[in-house]
Motif scaffolding. Structure first.
Motif, PDB file in Angstrom:
ATOM      1  N   GLY A 201       0.814  -1.205   0.000  1.00  0.00           N
ATOM      2  CA  GLY A 201       0.000   0.000   0.000  1.00  0.00           C
ATOM      3  C   GLY A 201       0.852   1.261   0.000  1.00  0.00           C
ATOM      4  N   GLU A 202       2.153   1.084   0.223  1.00  0.00           N
ATOM      5  CA  GLU A 202       3.121   2.176   0.079  1.00  0.00           C
ATOM      6  C   GLU A 202       3.762   2.069  -1.297  1.00  0.00           C
ATOM      7  N   TRP A 203       3.928   3.187  -1.979  1.00  0.00           N
ATOM      8  CA  TRP A 203       4.569   3.142  -3.285  1.00  0.00           C
ATOM      9  C   TRP A 203       5.084   4.517  -3.675  1.00  0.00           C
ATOM     10  N   VAL A 204       6.049   4.496  -4.573  1.00  0.00           N
ATOM     11  CA  VAL A 204       6.596   5.707  -5.181  1.00  0.00           C
ATOM     12  C   VAL A 204       6.602   5.488  -6.686  1.00  0.00           C
ATOM     13  N   VAL A 205       6.124   6.472  -7.440  1.00  0.00           N
ATOM     14  CA  VAL A 205       6.067   6.369  -8.892  1.00  0.00           C
ATOM     15  C   VAL A 205       7.195   7.208  -9.500  1.00  0.00           C
ATOM     16  N   VAL A 206       8.047   6.559 -10.284  1.00  0.00           N
ATOM     17  CA  VAL A 206       9.140   7.235 -10.987  1.00  0.00           C
ATOM     18  C   VAL A 206       8.768   7.316 -12.460  1.00  0.00           C
ATOM     19  N   ALA A 207       8.849   8.526 -13.026  1.00  0.00           N
ATOM     20  CA  ALA A 207       8.416   8.763 -14.403  1.00  0.00           C
ATOM     21  C   ALA A 207       9.577   9.266 -15.248  1.00  0.00           C
ATOM     22  N   ASN A 208       9.531   8.918 -16.531  1.00  0.00           N
ATOM     23  CA  ASN A 208      10.554   9.338 -17.477  1.00  0.00           C
ATOM     24  C   ASN A 208       9.922  10.224 -18.547  1.00  0.00           C
ATOM     25  N   ALA A 209      10.306  11.509 -18.574  1.00  0.00           N
ATOM     26  CA  ALA A 209       9.774  12.445 -19.552  1.00  0.00           C
ATOM     27  C   ALA A 209      10.673  12.574 -20.777  1.00  0.00           C
ATOM     28  N   GLY A 210      11.758  11.796 -20.818  1.00  0.00           N
ATOM     29  CA  GLY A 210      12.693  11.893 -21.930  1.00  0.00           C
ATOM     30  C   GLY A 210      12.872  10.573 -22.632  1.00  0.00           C
ATOM     31  N   GLU A 230      17.798  -0.144  -4.719  1.00  0.00           N
ATOM     32  CA  GLU A 230      18.616  -0.063  -5.917  1.00  0.00           C
ATOM     33  C   GLU A 230      17.848  -0.675  -7.089  1.00  0.00           C
ATOM     34  N   PHE A 231      17.718   0.086  -8.152  1.00  0.00           N
ATOM     35  CA  PHE A 231      17.005  -0.411  -9.322  1.00  0.00           C
ATOM     36  C   PHE A 231      17.734  -1.622  -9.904  1.00  0.00           C
ATOM     37  N   PRO A 232      16.987  -2.591 -10.398  1.00  0.00           N
ATOM     38  CA  PRO A 232      17.611  -3.831 -10.891  1.00  0.00           C
ATOM     39  C   PRO A 232      18.578  -3.571 -12.042  1.00  0.00           C
ATOM     40  N   GLU A 233      19.587  -4.384 -12.101  1.00  0.00           N
ATOM     41  CA  GLU A 233      20.570  -4.310 -13.179  1.00  0.00           C
ATOM     42  C   GLU A 233      19.874  -4.413 -14.538  1.00  0.00           C
ATOM     43  N   GLY A 234      20.157  -3.428 -15.391  1.00  0.00           N
ATOM     44  CA  GLY A 234      19.623  -3.453 -16.737  1.00  0.00           C
ATOM     45  C   GLY A 234      18.190  -2.975 -16.872  1.00  0.00           C
ATOM     46  N   PHE A 235      17.582  -2.482 -15.781  1.00  0.00           N
ATOM     47  CA  PHE A 235      16.176  -2.046 -15.863  1.00  0.00           C
ATOM     48  C   PHE A 235      16.080  -0.815 -16.765  1.00  0.00           C
ATOM     49  N   LEU A 236      15.211  -0.883 -17.766  1.00  0.00           N
ATOM     50  CA  LEU A 236      15.044   0.191 -18.738  1.00  0.00           C
ATOM     51  C   LEU A 236      13.679   0.842 -18.548  1.00  0.00           C
ATOM     52  N   LEU A 237      13.687   2.150 -18.349  1.00  0.00           N
ATOM     53  CA  LEU A 237      12.447   2.921 -18.239  1.00  0.00           C
ATOM     54  C   LEU A 237      12.246   3.652 -19.562  1.00  0.00           C
ATOM     55  N   GLY A 238      11.188   3.258 -20.257  1.00  0.00           N
ATOM     56  CA  GLY A 238      10.971   3.760 -21.605  1.00  0.00           C
ATOM     57  C   GLY A 238      10.553   5.214 -21.659  1.00  0.00           C
ATOM     58  N   GLU A 239      10.559   5.756 -22.861  1.00  0.00           N
ATOM     59  CA  GLU A 239      10.143   7.140 -23.052  1.00  0.00           C
ATOM     60  C   GLU A 239       8.678   7.311 -22.667  1.00  0.00           C
ATOM     61  N   GLY A 240       8.428   8.275 -21.776  1.00  0.00           N
ATOM     62  CA  GLY A 240       7.070   8.529 -21.318  1.00  0.00           C
ATOM     63  C   GLY A 240       6.527   7.485 -20.361  1.00  0.00           C
ATOM     64  N   ALA A 241       7.366   6.548 -19.940  1.00  0.00           N
ATOM     65  CA  ALA A 241       6.905   5.449 -19.090  1.00  0.00           C
ATOM     66  C   ALA A 241       7.006   5.794 -17.609  1.00  0.00           C
ATOM     67  N   GLU A 242       6.269   5.055 -16.800  1.00  0.00           N
ATOM     68  CA  GLU A 242       6.330   5.155 -15.344  1.00  0.00           C
ATOM     69  C   GLU A 242       6.552   3.770 -14.759  1.00  0.00           C
ATOM     70  N   VAL A 243       7.168   3.738 -13.582  1.00  0.00           N
ATOM     71  CA  VAL A 243       7.304   2.489 -12.850  1.00  0.00           C
ATOM     72  C   VAL A 243       6.937   2.744 -11.398  1.00  0.00           C
ATOM     73  N   ASP A 244       6.104   1.864 -10.844  1.00  0.00           N
ATOM     74  CA  ASP A 244       5.714   1.943  -9.441  1.00  0.00           C
ATOM     75  C   ASP A 244       6.689   1.116  -8.616  1.00  0.00           C
ATOM     76  N   VAL A 245       7.260   1.722  -7.589  1.00  0.00           N
ATOM     77  CA  VAL A 245       8.161   1.005  -6.691  1.00  0.00           C
ATOM     78  C   VAL A 245       7.406   0.754  -5.389  1.00  0.00           C
ATOM     79  N   TYR A 246       7.048  -0.509  -5.154  1.00  0.00           N
ATOM     80  CA  TYR A 246       6.278  -0.889  -3.977  1.00  0.00           C
ATOM     81  C   TYR A 246       7.208  -1.302  -2.840  1.00  0.00           C
ATOM     82  N   SER A 247       6.792  -1.025  -1.602  1.00  0.00           N
ATOM     83  CA  SER A 247       7.628  -1.335  -0.445  1.00  0.00           C
ATOM     84  C   SER A 247       7.671  -2.821  -0.131  1.00  0.00           C
ATOM     85  N   GLY A 248       6.613  -3.543  -0.491  1.00  0.00           N
ATOM     86  CA  GLY A 248       6.532  -4.961  -0.171  1.00  0.00           C
ATOM     87  C   GLY A 248       7.134  -5.846  -1.255  1.00  0.00           C
ATOM     88  N   CYS A 249       6.774  -7.121  -1.188  1.00  0.00           N
ATOM     89  CA  CYS A 249       7.328  -8.114  -2.109  1.00  0.00           C
ATOM     90  C   CYS A 249       6.390  -8.370  -3.276  1.00  0.00           C
TER      91      CYS A 249
END
Length: 287
Positions: A201-210, A230-249
């Protein structure tokens, strides 16, 4: 000496101006050129009559010191701020800033109990004013999201220092600045229901505008710096994409990553910091 300090501080506390907190700034900020410090912000609450005279005997790091108080030496943690540790990026600079203010200084101190390590938690003043507020204005420390008398000016000072790129907030404070347009878009620090039962129920959204950006080596951390993702090795955030980082598993996927440490964030308020591989603060989000 201490009477003179009190008079100076009382006069300073009556002169105040306000600063409007800026919106969260996306990544890719220009490196801050040398120049004036962040603009002045509202002065802290007037110096309390209960403040005690003390002398600084040692500056340990950017937010802790030892003082001689009432014939004994006490370790003190400055209330309401957090500076980088000495082995972290900008840790030595933060200690140098504190040393410039406090080395062998006569101060006034108002204690507010002790922390989990037995150190006095205290507000400090020199003849120049509030020590905590000065360090935040210089970008030598961040303002903790806690409620106490004088907390609002601390937060306003951090907003001004962040906007100006002062100290640890400079886009190139720890190494070459990134040109990635990555930012913290939104967050929920207080999960519905009991935290232990609902860490996701806890989360942070990281967005890529480029353009697409690989986030290998990037970090998401809280204001205490105790919790670090630490973001996973090789994780790619696409153009205009968002990723939710959840505190749990959970199972990682392109639109969701799982810290698997939760609960992470403080329900009463917190700050999320997004760091590039050099340790530069690219963005921050405060509740």
């Amino acid at each position: 000496m201490f009477y003179r300090i009190a008079v100076v501080l009382a006069a300073a506390a009556t002169a105040a101006c306000t600063a409007t907190p800026p919106a969260s700034t996306p990544g890719g900020r220009e490196p801050a050129p040398p120049g004036p410090e962040a603009p002045a912000v509202e002065a802290p609450v007037p110096l309390p009559a209960q403040a005690l005279a003390a002398r600084v005997t040692a500056v340990l790091d950017g937010d802790s010191l030892e003082v001689e108080l009432g014939g004994t030496v006490q370790e003190v943690r400055i209330r309401g701020i957090n500076a980088p540790e000495r082995d972290e990026c900008w840790g030595e600079e933060a200690r140098a800033a504190a040393t410039a203010l406090l080395d062998d200084a006569e101060i006034l101190l108002l204690a507010d109990g002790r922390d989990q390590y037995g150190r006095l938690l205290a507000d400090l003043w020199t003849g120049e004013g509030s020590v905590g507020l000065t360090l935040i204005r210089q970008g030598a420390a961040l303002a903790l999201t806690v409620d106490f008398d004088g907390a609002a000016p601390y937060r306003a000072a951090e907003d001004a220092a962040f906007a100006a790129g002062s100290g640890l907030w400079a886009a190139d404070a720890c190494g070459p600045a990134t040109d990635a347009m990555v930012a913290i878009a939104r967050a929920r620090f207080d999960a519905p229901g009991p935290d232990d039962e609902n860490p996701n129920g806890e989360w942070v959204v990281v967005a890529n505008a480029g353009p697409p950006v690989e986030l290998t080596g990037w970090l998401l951390r809280d204001e205490s710096s105790v919790h670090r993702f630490e973001f996973p090795e090789g994780f790619l955030l696409g153009e205009g994409a968002e990723v939710d980082v959840y505190s749990g598993c959970g199972t990682d996927r392109p639109e969701a990553l799982f810290w698997c440490e939760g609960p992470v964030w403080s329900n009463s308020g917190d700050s999320a910091l997004l760091l590039d591989p050099h340790g530069n603060v690219v963005d921050r989000f405060r509740s």
